[in-house]
Motif scaffolding. Structure first.
Motif, mmCIF file in Angstrom:
data_model
loop_
_atom_site.group_PDB
_atom_site.id
_atom_site.type_symbol
_atom_site.label_atom_id
_atom_site.label_comp_id
_atom_site.label_asym_id
_atom_site.label_seq_id
_atom_site.Cartn_x
_atom_site.Cartn_y
_atom_site.Cartn_z
ATOM 1 N N GLU A 27 -18.582 -94.171 35.308
ATOM 2 C CA GLU A 27 -19.559 -93.157 34.900
ATOM 3 C C GLU A 27 -20.878 -93.315 35.661
ATOM 4 O O GLU A 27 -21.474 -92.329 36.093
ATOM 5 C CB GLU A 27 -19.801 -93.258 33.396
ATOM 6 C CG GLU A 27 -20.750 -92.201 32.858
ATOM 7 C CD GLU A 27 -20.943 -92.319 31.350
ATOM 8 O OE1 GLU A 27 -22.102 -92.155 30.908
ATOM 9 O OE2 GLU A 27 -19.963 -92.575 30.632
ATOM 10 N N MET A 28 -21.311 -94.548 35.840
ATOM 11 C CA MET A 28 -22.561 -94.792 36.575
ATOM 12 C C MET A 28 -22.437 -94.345 38.038
ATOM 13 O O MET A 28 -23.363 -93.745 38.589
ATOM 14 C CB MET A 28 -22.935 -96.274 36.502
ATOM 15 C CG MET A 28 -23.384 -96.739 35.130
ATOM 16 S SD MET A 28 -23.609 -98.535 35.042
ATOM 17 C CE MET A 28 -25.066 -98.739 36.088
ATOM 18 N N ARG A 29 -21.294 -94.630 38.653
ATOM 19 C CA ARG A 29 -21.084 -94.199 40.040
ATOM 20 C C ARG A 29 -20.994 -92.681 40.132
ATOM 21 O O ARG A 29 -21.517 -92.076 41.079
ATOM 22 C CB ARG A 29 -19.836 -94.852 40.637
ATOM 23 C CG ARG A 29 -20.017 -96.322 40.952
ATOM 24 C CD ARG A 29 -18.885 -96.879 41.803
ATOM 25 N NE ARG A 29 -17.565 -96.633 41.271
ATOM 26 C CZ ARG A 29 -16.924 -97.421 40.408
ATOM 27 N NH1 ARG A 29 -17.508 -98.528 39.954
ATOM 28 N NH2 ARG A 29 -15.712 -97.118 39.990
ATOM 29 N N ALA A 30 -20.366 -92.061 39.156
ATOM 30 C CA ALA A 30 -20.256 -90.599 39.157
ATOM 31 C C ALA A 30 -21.639 -89.954 39.060
ATOM 32 O O ALA A 30 -21.922 -88.965 39.756
ATOM 33 C CB ALA A 30 -19.360 -90.133 38.012
ATOM 34 N N ARG A 31 -22.500 -90.505 38.223
ATOM 35 C CA ARG A 31 -23.879 -90.004 38.109
ATOM 36 C C ARG A 31 -24.580 -90.100 39.456
ATOM 37 O O ARG A 31 -25.224 -89.156 39.911
ATOM 38 C CB ARG A 31 -24.641 -90.794 37.061
ATOM 39 C CG ARG A 31 -26.106 -90.391 36.939
ATOM 40 C CD ARG A 31 -26.906 -91.350 36.035
ATOM 41 N NE ARG A 31 -28.300 -90.985 35.973
ATOM 42 C CZ ARG A 31 -29.218 -91.312 36.887
ATOM 43 N NH1 ARG A 31 -28.888 -92.030 37.942
ATOM 44 N NH2 ARG A 31 -30.469 -90.925 36.760
ATOM 45 N N ALA A 32 -24.444 -91.258 40.100
ATOM 46 C CA ALA A 32 -25.083 -91.443 41.403
ATOM 47 C C ALA A 32 -24.538 -90.444 42.420
ATOM 48 O O ALA A 32 -25.300 -89.853 43.191
ATOM 49 C CB ALA A 32 -24.901 -92.870 41.896
ATOM 50 N N ARG A 33 -23.219 -90.233 42.430
ATOM 51 C CA ARG A 33 -22.610 -89.303 43.394
ATOM 52 C C ARG A 33 -23.134 -87.878 43.198
ATOM 53 O O ARG A 33 -23.378 -87.164 44.170
ATOM 54 C CB ARG A 33 -21.084 -89.294 43.276
ATOM 55 C CG ARG A 33 -20.355 -90.581 43.549
ATOM 56 C CD ARG A 33 -20.531 -91.095 44.954
ATOM 57 N NE ARG A 33 -19.657 -92.192 45.288
ATOM 58 C CZ ARG A 33 -19.773 -93.455 44.858
ATOM 59 N NH1 ARG A 33 -20.722 -93.773 44.011
ATOM 60 N NH2 ARG A 33 -18.945 -94.394 45.259
ATOM 61 N N THR A 34 -23.282 -87.488 41.940
ATOM 62 C CA THR A 34 -23.803 -86.151 41.654
ATOM 63 C C THR A 34 -25.218 -86.000 42.199
ATOM 64 O O THR A 34 -25.545 -85.017 42.881
ATOM 65 C CB THR A 34 -23.773 -85.874 40.135
ATOM 66 O OG1 THR A 34 -22.415 -85.935 39.697
ATOM 67 C CG2 THR A 34 -24.372 -84.520 39.802
ATOM 68 N N ASP A 74 -23.827 -96.774 45.895
ATOM 69 C CA ASP A 74 -22.845 -96.854 44.808
ATOM 70 C C ASP A 74 -23.439 -96.426 43.471
ATOM 71 O O ASP A 74 -22.899 -95.588 42.780
ATOM 72 C CB ASP A 74 -22.316 -98.286 44.666
ATOM 73 C CG ASP A 74 -21.050 -98.523 45.463
ATOM 74 O OD1 ASP A 74 -20.336 -97.555 45.759
ATOM 75 O OD2 ASP A 74 -20.781 -99.685 45.781
ATOM 76 N N TYR A 75 -24.523 -97.058 43.085
ATOM 77 C CA TYR A 75 -25.130 -96.831 41.775
ATOM 78 C C TYR A 75 -26.559 -96.303 41.890
ATOM 79 O O TYR A 75 -27.002 -95.528 41.065
ATOM 80 C CB TYR A 75 -25.137 -98.132 40.948
ATOM 81 C CG TYR A 75 -23.749 -98.653 40.680
ATOM 82 C CD1 TYR A 75 -23.030 -98.214 39.575
ATOM 83 C CD2 TYR A 75 -23.150 -99.563 41.531
ATOM 84 C CE1 TYR A 75 -21.742 -98.673 39.325
ATOM 85 C CE2 TYR A 75 -21.865 -100.034 41.295
ATOM 86 C CZ TYR A 75 -21.163 -99.582 40.199
ATOM 87 O OH TYR A 75 -19.892 -100.044 39.966
ATOM 88 N N GLY A 76 -27.291 -96.783 42.867
ATOM 89 C CA GLY A 76 -28.674 -96.378 43.052
ATOM 90 C C GLY A 76 -29.632 -97.097 42.134
ATOM 91 O O GLY A 76 -30.682 -97.552 42.555
ATOM 92 N N CYS A 77 -29.255 -97.236 40.874
ATOM 93 C CA CYS A 77 -30.157 -97.831 39.883
ATOM 94 C C CYS A 77 -30.401 -99.311 40.128
ATOM 95 O O CYS A 77 -31.304 -99.895 39.532
ATOM 96 C CB CYS A 77 -29.627 -97.596 38.475
ATOM 97 S SG CYS A 77 -27.993 -98.295 38.164
#
Length: 190
Positions: A27-34, A74-77
């Protein structure tokens, strides 16, 4: 007293083997990809919009940040960026562990920062769990185009890394280093 098992995120950030397919990590990677898809689609003439998206993607971000699209992570955060960061086109930051970028850091095109790694033994690697180790890049560092920084590396302040280098070990401050593997070529003096 029972101790809670660490989450896959906690394992990842602490350098333990972790499962990247964990739902929270996916979910965290999907948020970053978006957010990255949006960032990479913003026209160059809209720097305020790009800046707002980077603030949403990165964990911490200083003032005066310029990142040329496309940019990937990958995550950005887990990216902590200081003041005056510049990344040229096509940079990649695999931030499965913390990536700390000091003030006045500059990336040439195609620079790649890899905190992610895998077990060396094939029998362990094919089981699936991964590892990640933090990367720290000091103040006033220039990474020449095509540089790759490997997991767990620290690059000292005021250092220049030559284009095409593969940085597998820590690099001290105030040096010019280059090559594959990257090694100190000479000290830099004022």
């Amino acid at each position: 007293m029972l101790h809670a098992m660490p989450s896959e995120l906690e394992k990842m950030l602490s350098g333990e083997l972790y499962v990247a397919a964990d739902p929270q990590l996916v979910e965290m990677r999907a948020r970053a990809r978006t957010l990255l898809s949006q960032y990479n689609a913003v026209p160059f003439e809209e720097p305020d919009k790009r800046r707002e998206l980077i603030k949403q993607i990165f964990g911490e971000v200083g003032q005066n940040i310029e990142i040329q699209a496309p940019f990937y992570c990958d995550y950005g955060c887990h990216i902590v960026a200081g003041e005056n960061l510049y990344m040229n086109f096509n940079c990649v930051v695999l931030d499965c562990a913390t990536v700390k970028l000091g003030d006045n850091v500059q990336f040439g095109p195609n620079v790649q920062i890899y905190t992610a790694t895998h077990p060396l033994l094939a029998a362990e690697r094919i089981k699936g769990p991964e590892l990640a180790f933090p990367i720290t890049i000091g103040n006033n560092v220039w990474l020449g185009g095509g540089t790759i920084v490997c997991p767990g590396v620290t690059i000292g302040d005021n250092t220049t890394i030559g284009a095409g280098s593969v940085v597998t070990k820590d690099v001290p401050l105030n040096v010019f280093a280059a090559g594959n593997p990257c090694r100190v070529i000479r000290e830099l003096t004022t």
